[in-house]
Design a protein around this motif. Structure first.
Motif, PDB file in Angstrom:
ATOM      1  N   TRP A 128      -2.961  14.098  -6.844  1.00 49.72           N
ATOM      2  CA  TRP A 128      -1.556  14.305  -6.238  1.00 49.72           C
ATOM      3  C   TRP A 128      -1.789  14.444  -4.591  1.00 49.72           C
ATOM      4  N   GLN A 129      -0.710  13.518  -3.854  1.00 43.65           N
ATOM      5  CA  GLN A 129      -0.933  13.622  -2.553  1.00 43.65           C
ATOM      6  C   GLN A 129       0.597  13.688  -1.867  1.00 43.65           C
ATOM      7  N   ARG A 130       0.752  14.111  -0.896  1.00 40.16           N
ATOM      8  CA  ARG A 130       2.016  13.801   0.052  1.00 40.16           C
ATOM      9  C   ARG A 130       1.683  12.488   0.374  1.00 40.16           C
ATOM     10  N   PRO A 131       2.749  11.260   0.194  1.00 37.26           N
ATOM     11  CA  PRO A 131       2.781  10.155   0.645  1.00 37.26           C
ATOM     12  C   PRO A 131       2.066   9.909   2.132  1.00 37.26           C
ATOM     13  N   ASP A 132       2.584  10.903   3.166  1.00 36.17           N
ATOM     14  CA  ASP A 132       2.407  10.784   4.629  1.00 36.17           C
ATOM     15  C   ASP A 132       1.383  11.441   4.855  1.00 36.17           C
ATOM     16  N   ALA A 133       0.610  12.049   4.027  1.00 37.18           N
ATOM     17  CA  ALA A 133      -0.709  13.200   4.406  1.00 37.18           C
ATOM     18  C   ALA A 133      -1.535  12.533   5.207  1.00 37.18           C
ATOM     19  N   THR A 134      -1.979  13.122   6.140  1.00 35.83           N
ATOM     20  CA  THR A 134      -2.954  12.877   7.062  1.00 35.83           C
ATOM     21  C   THR A 134      -4.222  13.900   7.259  1.00 35.83           C
ATOM     22  N   GLY A 135      -5.335  13.428   7.844  1.00 38.04           N
ATOM     23  CA  GLY A 135      -6.348  14.540   8.152  1.00 38.04           C
ATOM     24  C   GLY A 135      -7.579  14.141   7.567  1.00 38.04           C
ATOM     25  N   ASP A 136      -8.737  14.837   8.211  1.00 37.85           N
ATOM     26  CA  ASP A 136     -10.113  14.235   7.850  1.00 37.85           C
ATOM     27  C   ASP A 136     -10.462  14.225   6.355  1.00 37.85           C
ATOM     28  N   ASP A 137      -9.911  15.209   5.644  1.00 38.74           N
ATOM     29  CA  ASP A 137     -10.236  15.157   4.124  1.00 38.74           C
ATOM     30  C   ASP A 137      -9.200  14.479   3.250  1.00 38.74           C
ATOM     31  N   VAL A 138      -8.385  13.668   3.782  1.00 38.22           N
ATOM     32  CA  VAL A 138      -7.327  12.785   3.379  1.00 38.22           C
ATOM     33  C   VAL A 138      -7.674  11.448   3.120  1.00 38.22           C
ATOM     34  N   ARG A 139      -7.264  10.706   1.965  1.00 38.08           N
ATOM     35  CA  ARG A 139      -7.538   9.396   1.970  1.00 38.08           C
ATOM     36  C   ARG A 139      -6.126   8.757   2.135  1.00 38.08           C
ATOM     37  N   SER A 140      -6.176   7.889   2.906  1.00 33.73           N
ATOM     38  CA  SER A 140      -4.790   7.332   3.500  1.00 33.73           C
ATOM     39  C   SER A 140      -4.343   6.458   2.188  1.00 33.73           C
ATOM     40  N   LEU A 141      -2.946   6.528   1.907  1.00 38.44           N
ATOM     41  CA  LEU A 141      -2.413   5.694   1.030  1.00 38.44           C
ATOM     42  C   LEU A 141      -2.091   4.274   1.342  1.00 38.44           C
ATOM     43  N   VAL A 142      -2.570   3.424   0.655  1.00 41.41           N
ATOM     44  CA  VAL A 142      -2.350   1.701   0.756  1.00 41.41           C
ATOM     45  C   VAL A 142      -1.676   1.074  -0.100  1.00 41.41           C
ATOM     46  N   PRO A 143      -0.974   0.096   0.090  1.00 41.90           N
ATOM     47  CA  PRO A 143      -0.368  -0.409   1.397  1.00 41.90           C
ATOM     48  C   PRO A 143       0.211   0.571   2.449  1.00 41.90           C
ATOM     49  N   LEU A 144       0.036   0.505   3.724  1.00 39.81           N
ATOM     50  CA  LEU A 144       0.540   1.285   4.685  1.00 39.81           C
ATOM     51  C   LEU A 144       1.897   1.579   4.529  1.00 39.81           C
ATOM     52  N   PHE A 145       2.831   0.515   4.180  1.00 38.89           N
ATOM     53  CA  PHE A 145       4.289   0.722   4.162  1.00 38.89           C
ATOM     54  C   PHE A 145       4.560   1.888   3.175  1.00 38.89           C
ATOM     55  N   LEU A 146       3.777   2.126   1.946  1.00 42.24           N
ATOM     56  CA  LEU A 146       4.112   3.243   0.983  1.00 42.24           C
ATOM     57  C   LEU A 146       4.202   4.594   1.695  1.00 42.24           C
ATOM     58  N   ARG A 147       3.342   4.999   2.829  1.00 36.97           N
ATOM     59  CA  ARG A 147       3.511   6.065   3.343  1.00 36.97           C
ATOM     60  C   ARG A 147       4.981   6.372   3.705  1.00 36.97           C
ATOM     61  N   ASP A 148       5.667   5.533   4.450  1.00 35.28           N
ATOM     62  CA  ASP A 148       7.057   5.720   4.801  1.00 35.28           C
ATOM     63  C   ASP A 148       7.817   5.767   3.531  1.00 35.28           C
ATOM     64  N   LEU A 149       7.689   4.775   2.957  1.00 37.07           N
ATOM     65  CA  LEU A 149       8.875   4.609   1.696  1.00 37.07           C
ATOM     66  C   LEU A 149       8.743   5.718   0.913  1.00 37.07           C
ATOM     67  N   LEU A 150       7.952   6.042   0.592  1.00 32.30           N
ATOM     68  CA  LEU A 150       7.657   7.314  -0.387  1.00 32.30           C
ATOM     69  C   LEU A 150       7.966   8.756   0.248  1.00 32.30           C
ATOM     70  N   SER A 151       7.924   8.823   1.572  1.00 31.72           N
ATOM     71  CA  SER A 151       8.497  10.006   2.113  1.00 31.72           C
ATOM     72  C   SER A 151       9.806  10.144   2.213  1.00 31.72           C
ATOM     73  N   LYS A 152      10.659   9.344   1.890  1.00 35.96           N
ATOM     74  CA  LYS A 152      12.015   9.447   1.825  1.00 35.96           C
ATOM     75  C   LYS A 152      12.492   9.401   0.411  1.00 35.96           C
ATOM     76  N   PRO A 153      13.955   9.613  -0.098  1.00 30.43           N
ATOM     77  CA  PRO A 153      14.274   9.571  -1.316  1.00 30.43           C
ATOM     78  C   PRO A 153      14.006   7.954  -1.746  1.00 30.43           C
ATOM     79  N   LEU A 154      13.833   7.689  -2.928  1.00 25.43           N
ATOM     80  CA  LEU A 154      13.335   6.338  -3.278  1.00 25.43           C
ATOM     81  C   LEU A 154      14.672   5.589  -3.445  1.00 25.43           C
TER      82      LEU A 154
END
Length: 166
Positions: A128-154
């Motif tokens: 489980w991960q926050r869609p917009d999570a960042t940091g050295d120990d975080v794997r970025s969510l791809v495709p990149l547009f999902l980070r913003d889309l999933l950080s808001k109400p669906l």
């Protein structure tokens, strides 16, 4: 599976699951997966087979990956994505993203640590991960547009996204 190469392109038709939970601080997290050699994570799902409906493909993929029955809900996103592959090919995907719940998977919803999927090839790890999570120990969510889309109400109705990654 509907996947083929033509010229310098690799095409895939994929169905993916948006599975969310809300933690104790009301932060929305999304279930993601990765493989040990990848520096990124992505939503569970996979390629649609010829003659297979996307919802059925997603039910099949969730069963193969997690050995859980999926309740596939509304279609939320139709995405056309274009991205470079590490082997020099250009990726061109058509991806359908559905709201999904796992009614018989309490342990998955309660998981605090990464856990293995049920497929051995490739060996998947889920977490489980926050869609917009960042940091050295975080794997970025791809495709990149999902980070913003999933950080808001669906979205309340399907949205069409065309996304080109550099």
């Amino acid at each position: 599976m509907i996947s083929f190469r033509k010229d310098n392109f690799q095409f895939n038709y994929r169905a993916a699951a948006i599975i969310t939970r809300t933690d104790a601080t009301n932060t929305v997290e999304v279930l993601v997966t990765t493989e040990s050699h990848l520096p990124f994570c992505y939503l569970p799902g996979g390629r649609v087979e010829m003659g297979e409906e996307a919802r059925a493909a997603l039910e099949r993929e969730i069963w193969e990956e997690l050995h859980k029955t999926a309740e596939v809900g509304d279609l939320l996103v139709v995405a056309e994505t274009f991205h470079p592959h590490s082997d020099g090919l250009q990726g061109h995907n058509v991806e359908l993203y559905f709201a999904v719940s796992l009614p018989s998977a309490r342990k998955i919803y309660e998981a605090a640590a990464p856990f293995p999927g049920s497929e051995s090839e490739p060996a998947l790890t889920f977490f489980w991960q926050r869609p917009d999570a960042t940091g050295d120990d975080v794997r970025s969510l791809v495709p990149l547009f999902l980070r913003d889309l999933l950080s808001k109400p669906l979205p309340s109705s399907p949205v069409h996204i065309i996304h080109r990654e550099p």
